[in-house]
Design an enzyme around this catalytic site. Structure first.
Site, short mmCIF file in Angstrom:
data_model
loop_
_atom_site.label_atom_id
_atom_site.label_comp_id
_atom_site.label_asym_id
_atom_site.label_seq_id
_atom_site.Cartn_x
_atom_site.Cartn_y
_atom_site.Cartn_z
N ARG A 50 38.85 37.32 47.01
CA ARG A 50 39.69 36.28 46.43
C ARG A 50 39.02 35.52 45.31
O ARG A 50 39.57 35.38 44.22
CB ARG A 50 40.02 35.22 47.48
N THR A 51 37.83 34.99 45.60
CA THR A 51 37.20 34.12 44.62
C THR A 51 36.92 34.90 43.34
O THR A 51 37.20 34.45 42.24
CB THR A 51 35.89 33.53 45.19
N LYS A 79 16.82 44.73 42.39
CA LYS A 79 15.86 44.97 43.47
C LYS A 79 14.48 44.42 43.09
O LYS A 79 13.90 44.80 42.09
CB LYS A 79 15.76 46.47 43.75
N ARG A 100 27.85 33.96 42.91
CA ARG A 100 27.83 33.79 44.37
C ARG A 100 26.55 34.42 44.90
O ARG A 100 26.18 35.52 44.50
CB ARG A 100 29.02 34.44 45.04
N HIS A 128 30.73 25.15 47.31
CA HIS A 128 31.71 26.06 46.74
C HIS A 128 32.74 25.17 46.02
O HIS A 128 33.86 25.01 46.48
CB HIS A 128 32.34 26.86 47.89
#
Ligand SMILES: Nc1ncnc2c1ncn2[C@@H]1O[C@H](COP(=O)(O)OP(=O)(O)O)[C@@H](O)[C@H]1O
Ligand SMILES: [Mg+2]
Ligand SMILES: [Zn+2]
Lengths: 298, 155
Positions: A50-51, A79, A100, A128
């Protein structure tokens, strides 16, 4: 440079300004192609549908483009590389970064190493802010935020959306009602902070006791992982479930919100009542994120 | 190095050059040593007195270290444990400088964030950063609040 990191960084006038802008985007009251020369990076180190999609949709509606990597690619690309290095490099490709990340404080760190604005799209159990803004926006579409009674229900201990919303609401004249299962109550330092900010916070033992006073009921997920076994989870989850029986004698303007996805917290039968507003709330993610993207890149 | 004085009290012999940290909150002397990196295996010549009677503090601790003057970060750490401490610099047996300690508004790299999910507990190139509030230390990255037992979090 303007970053969107934490709701704590906002004053009421900032929130009101962003909500006003979101309203203009929502009603089509804006010049098309506002960000048509801009490029956005969606950098998600954790899964999100969604975000991420609503940021991409918001960017697209403003005429801009986004590039993104999914969480698997993100973790292999970098990595062994620090987030600080990743951000230094990625921010040199684009005009803004939406991030995120599983660690709390990651967005704050990113903002210290970037050459472009950073928008926090969730940092671990931390902040958030775009979710909080769309929560506020959804409330404000139906009623002025000042003077209302808002109930928070569910996991108020770990639920970041609940903390962040409570902090934002403390900038308004709101009475907060909390209902949480034993062990999942709002952390004492957050309740203290809210009270220090002048907010009245009332704790209730059950939803039944609080619901008739409320203008907004904000339901959050109770996660199974928090319980020792599934029996105790189902026990608690069923006693916090919103069903249509609970909705007799509630205020006419009561709105039930939920950040979604829901598990069993709200009976689907509630969806057909006028109180259910969570799908509308999800839809508001786009105009609110348009306002944020425009604000940081204009 | 010490002798009994006639009244039975223990007198610590004077130091020629070094630092006397006086008026340490009673019970914190060993934590102060930890901050200074002084352990059983380091070589400093050192005296400690704990729970000494003090006119204005009730009881206090005192630490005396020979041939050592403190760095600013060490003083900041001591301030956290012993806000009333007085640092006396001794040169040639005399107190040549006396200063109080002050907790800075922001502590950088002084306290470890207790939140395992905090970005400052990873290999990222940032120091932990706490703002000092009346109610405790607030992590500027993850919003964690350290309310008590600060000594155990000092790096
Ligand atoms: N040469 C020295 N060696 C060891 N300790 C000393 C020496 N000179 C002073 N002190 C100690 O340093 C502290 C501060 O000394 P001083 O300024 O004389 O006293 P006060 O702070 O009590 O007025 C006292 O605890 C004193 O015992
Ligand atoms: Mg004295
Ligand atoms: Zn932290």
């Amino acid at each position: 440079m303007y970053h969107i990191i934490s709701i704590r960084d906002f004053e009421r006038s900032d929130l009101d300004h962003l909500l006003d802008r979101a309203q203009e985007f929502d009603t089509g009251n804006y010049r098309p192609g506002l960000l048509d020369d801009k490029l956005l990076a969606l950098l998600f180190f954790e899964p999100s549908t969604r975000t991420r999609m609503s940021f991409a949709a918001a960017m697209g509606r403003l005429g801009g483009k986004s590039i993104s990597v999914d969480s698997v690619e993100a973790s292999s690309i970098v990595k062994g590389e620090t987030l600080a290095d990743t951000i230094r490099v990625i921010s040199s490709y684009v005009d803004a970064v939406v991030l995120r990340h599983p660690k709390e404080g990651a967005a704050r760190l990113a903002s210290e190493f970037t050459s472009v604005p950073v928008i926090n799209a969730g940092d671990g159990a931390g902040q958030h802010p775009s979710q909080t803004l769309l929560d506020l926006y959804t409330i404000r579409q139906s009623m002025p935020i000042d003077g209302i009674d808002v109930g928070l229900l569910g996991d108020l201990r770990y639920g970041r959306t609940a903390h962040s919303l409570a902090l934002a609401l403390s900038l308004y004249d709101v009475t907060l009602h909390t209902v949480a299962p034993g062990g999942l109550e709002m952390p004492a330092n957050i309740t203290l902070e809210l009270r220090e900010r002048g907010m009245e916070v009332i704790e209730h033992p059950s939803v039944e006791e609080a619901i008739r006073e409320l203008d907004v009921l904000y339901v959050t997920r109770i996660q199974r992982e928090r319980f020792p076994d599934s029996a105790s989870y189902y026990d608690v989850a069923s006693s916090y479930r919103i069903t249509t029986d609970l909705l007799d004698d509630v205020k006419e303007r009561l709105m039930i919100l939920h950040p979604l996805p829901r598990a069993g917290e709200i009976d689907p039968a509630v969806d057909c009542t006028p109180y259910a507003r969570y799908f509308e709330q999800a839809r508001n993610g786009v105009p609110v994120r348009m306002a944020l993207l425009h604000e940081v890149m204009k | 190095m010490s002798r009994k004085d006639p009244s039975g009290g223990l007198i610590i012999s004077p130091i020629k050059n070094g630092t006397v940290i006086d008026h340490i909150t009673a019970g914190e002397a060993l934590n102060v040593l930890r901050i200074l990196g002084i352990t059983g295996s380091t070589r400093e010549c050192l005296s400690i007195a704990t729970n000494v009677k003090s006119e204005w503090m009730g009881t206090k601790d005192i630490v005396k270290v020979e041939n050592r003057e403190l760095r600013a970060e060490e003083v900041d750490r001591i301030a956290l444990l012993a806000p009333h401490a007085k640092i006396n610099i001794i040169r040639d047996y005399k107190v040549v400088e006396k200063k109080g300690v002050e907790i800075p508004e922001v502590l950088r790299g002084v306290v470890r964030c207790p939140n395992p999910g905090c970005i400052t507990n990873t290999n990222e190139p940032v120091a932990s950063t706490f703002e000092v509030l009346d109610k405790g230390l607030h992590c500027l990255y993850c919003d964690w609040l350290i309310k008590d037992d600060i000594a155990n979090h000092i790096i």
